[in-house]
Design a protein around this motif. Structure first.
Motif, PDB file in Angstrom:
ATOM      1  N   SER A 224      25.902  35.187  32.516  1.00  0.00           N
ATOM      2  CA  SER A 224      25.117  34.996  33.730  1.00  0.00           C
ATOM      3  C   SER A 224      25.929  34.373  34.853  1.00  0.00           C
ATOM      4  O   SER A 224      25.499  34.357  35.997  1.00  0.00           O
ATOM      5  N   ARG A 225      27.110  33.845  34.556  1.00  0.00           N
ATOM      6  CA  ARG A 225      27.836  33.097  35.577  1.00  0.00           C
ATOM      7  C   ARG A 225      29.176  33.704  35.944  1.00  0.00           C
ATOM      8  O   ARG A 225      29.969  33.085  36.647  1.00  0.00           O
ATOM      9  N   TYR A 226      29.462  34.874  35.427  1.00  0.00           N
ATOM     10  CA  TYR A 226      30.796  35.405  35.699  1.00  0.00           C
ATOM     11  C   TYR A 226      30.803  36.927  35.624  1.00  0.00           C
ATOM     12  O   TYR A 226      30.133  37.517  34.808  1.00  0.00           O
ATOM     13  N   ARG A 227      31.587  37.523  36.486  1.00  0.00           N
ATOM     14  CA  ARG A 227      31.786  38.966  36.464  1.00  0.00           C
ATOM     15  C   ARG A 227      33.234  39.282  36.744  1.00  0.00           C
ATOM     16  O   ARG A 227      33.933  38.521  37.398  1.00  0.00           O
ATOM     17  N   LEU A 228      33.640  40.439  36.288  1.00  0.00           N
ATOM     18  CA  LEU A 228      34.973  40.930  36.625  1.00  0.00           C
ATOM     19  C   LEU A 228      34.799  42.132  37.523  1.00  0.00           C
ATOM     20  O   LEU A 228      33.910  42.948  37.302  1.00  0.00           O
TER      21      LEU A 228
ATOM     22  N   ASP B 176      34.648  51.690  42.423  1.00  0.00           N
ATOM     23  CA  ASP B 176      34.406  50.250  42.341  1.00  0.00           C
ATOM     24  C   ASP B 176      33.792  49.951  40.991  1.00  0.00           C
ATOM     25  O   ASP B 176      32.799  50.568  40.620  1.00  0.00           O
ATOM     26  N   THR B 177      34.354  49.004  40.299  1.00  0.00           N
ATOM     27  CA  THR B 177      33.869  48.685  38.968  1.00  0.00           C
ATOM     28  C   THR B 177      33.552  47.201  38.865  1.00  0.00           C
ATOM     29  O   THR B 177      34.286  46.370  39.373  1.00  0.00           O
ATOM     30  N   THR B 178      32.462  46.887  38.220  1.00  0.00           N
ATOM     31  CA  THR B 178      32.149  45.501  37.893  1.00  0.00           C
ATOM     32  C   THR B 178      31.796  45.438  36.416  1.00  0.00           C
ATOM     33  O   THR B 178      31.103  46.311  35.904  1.00  0.00           O
ATOM     34  N   VAL B 179      32.304  44.437  35.748  1.00  0.00           N
ATOM     35  CA  VAL B 179      32.054  44.278  34.316  1.00  0.00           C
ATOM     36  C   VAL B 179      31.375  42.945  34.073  1.00  0.00           C
ATOM     37  O   VAL B 179      31.807  41.917  34.609  1.00  0.00           O
ATOM     38  N   GLU B 180      30.326  42.947  33.268  1.00  0.00           N
ATOM     39  CA  GLU B 180      29.657  41.694  32.936  1.00  0.00           C
ATOM     40  C   GLU B 180      29.067  41.785  31.540  1.00  0.00           C
ATOM     41  O   GLU B 180      29.014  42.862  30.951  1.00  0.00           O
ATOM     42  N   ALA B 181      28.651  40.639  31.019  1.00  0.00           N
ATOM     43  CA  ALA B 181      27.985  40.604  29.716  1.00  0.00           C
ATOM     44  C   ALA B 181      26.519  40.303  29.943  1.00  0.00           C
ATOM     45  O   ALA B 181      26.186  39.418  30.724  1.00  0.00           O
ATOM     46  N   VAL B 182      25.659  41.053  29.280  1.00  0.00           N
ATOM     47  CA  VAL B 182      24.216  40.816  29.414  1.00  0.00           C
ATOM     48  C   VAL B 182      23.555  40.955  28.045  1.00  0.00           C
ATOM     49  O   VAL B 182      24.092  41.595  27.142  1.00  0.00           O
ATOM     50  N   GLY B 183      22.401  40.374  27.915  1.00  0.00           N
ATOM     51  CA  GLY B 183      21.592  40.604  26.728  1.00  0.00           C
ATOM     52  C   GLY B 183      20.860  41.926  26.895  1.00  0.00           C
ATOM     53  O   GLY B 183      20.473  42.286  28.005  1.00  0.00           O
TER      54      GLY B 183
END
Lengths: 234, 234
Positions: A224-228, B176-183
């Motif tokens: 929830s606090r970081y993205r790449l 454009d790419t964004t990577v994140e972790a989510v439930g």
DNA sequence: CAGTGGTCTAGACCACTGG
DNA sequence: CAGTGGTCTAGACCACTGG
């Protein structure tokens, strides 16, 4: 010292020419036979240096034509190795950290393989939590090769991150990165002040300098606090 | 037919054993000398097969111990936009998909901004689940600009992924790419056959061609079944 | 044609691991 | 100790490119 294999020495020499700008993209590098003569090795050994650099994308080869310096790979910010403290400062936020561990340890299997050491060999082990405006944003667990960075444990990481220190004492030549999503373990959850099993972005990063694999790090960010991010252009 | 180099034939043989399940992870593969004898080649040729498979992450080697089948790690690339079906095929696995949605819709705020359209404008909306050996590995939700790709809804995406189709009709100039972790949300969890809230790697990707923003996609991967990797050299 | 990279051989010596 | 992988040699024949 001269424990380096001969093909590795040739690779290093070629890399140095490219990095210095003496051999620009499309430059034709010496042939296998020429390198074999220059370095007094067999053609198979010179060939290995050229083949590995080709596999790594540094060179390009064409039968009958020769071997050439490849175009440098365009890389977005997702792919740069940035210092987390600089990233936070760039956002205009305050940076702080908590040093949870800074000690000598024995390499387990995974760490030994990553650093190219024997299992059980001495390694330096650090765990640091980085805070953005007081909020934990990165759990950094790092194993460092004591031979290449003997002063690691003596550093004051409250004012200089491991990343910053390492890039200064051992300039990077290569970085392997893996990104995955994981649920937070108990240890990570406590350190990041998030719920156990909540989604985190986990980055594995192995950094090499010309003298070998310097460091192996696991960076865990609360989802929830970081993205790449990255922008690629063709 | 026999135009294949001998080391390549040996590599193929080893790959076949692994894929068939006869040689599971951690299985000890024949030594260089054994393979040299079995295939009537020199040790250097057998060695090349083993070395290349090791570089490719298929095998692991330890001096004095032997060569072993590595744990499979599906890995996408951070550096390029690859077609998921090709990625799966490259691993020697079977590809299939499930088309959950393929329709015209109205752009919400986020989609409108991403595609550079007015809110409420017509867009094409697709949701497809991609399977690797029958296991869901990617949830792909995509919004496409109808002006730039008018034939989108008429495509048969069971045999050609949206990615493949789009890159053919509108060559990419920028991503454009964004990577994140989510439930995992309920919808995603059901589609990927995983538990709700389990950690997923979520990739947002906006692709542009010379004529404008073509498509805006959200790609969700189960954290346990997918990784992104990159090797950078300086 | 001479030069290039691609494949391959049959040896060699070494460091390392287990028993 | 025998077996393993890591490095290296000095040859060989081949397909391919340019002049």
């Amino acid at each position: 010292m001269s424990s380096q294999p001969r093909y590795a020495a040739i690779k290093e020499h070629i890399r140095a020419q490219i990095e210095s700008g003496k051999w620009p993209a499309q430059f034709r590098v010496p042939s296998e036979n020429q390198l074999a003569q220059d370095f007094s090795v067999s053609r198979m050994t010179a060939r290995r240096a050229l083949s590995e650099l080709t596999d790594e994308g540094v060179l390009m080869r064409s039968q009958g034509l020769g071997t050439f310096v490849a175009e440098p790979v365009p890389a977005g910010s997702l792919l740069e190795v940035r210092n987390i403290a600089d990233e936070i400062a760039a956002r205009g936020h305050s940076y702080a950290n908590r040093i949870l561990k800074l000690e000598q340890a024995q390499a387990g299997t995974e760490v030994a393989v990553a650093l190219g050491l024997a299992e059980g060999a001495a390694v330096y082990h650090s765990i640091i939590v980085h805070l953005d405006n007081g909020l934990p944003i990165q759990f950094e667990e790092r194993y460092t090769n004591p031979t290449l960075v003997p002063e690691y444990l003596q550093q004051d990481f409250t004012h200089c991150t491991p990343n910053e220190y390492l890039t200064r004492v051992a300039p990077l030549t290569e970085v392997d990165t893996t990104v995955e999503a994981v649920g937070a373990s108990g240890e990570v959850a406590r350190a990041l002040e998030i719920a156990e099993n909540s989604a985190c972005l986990q980055i594995w990063r192995r950094t090499k300098s010309s003298s070998g694999t310097v460091s192996f790090a696991r960076l865990v960010h609360p989802g929830s606090r970081y993205r790449l991010g990255a922008q690629l252009r063709f």
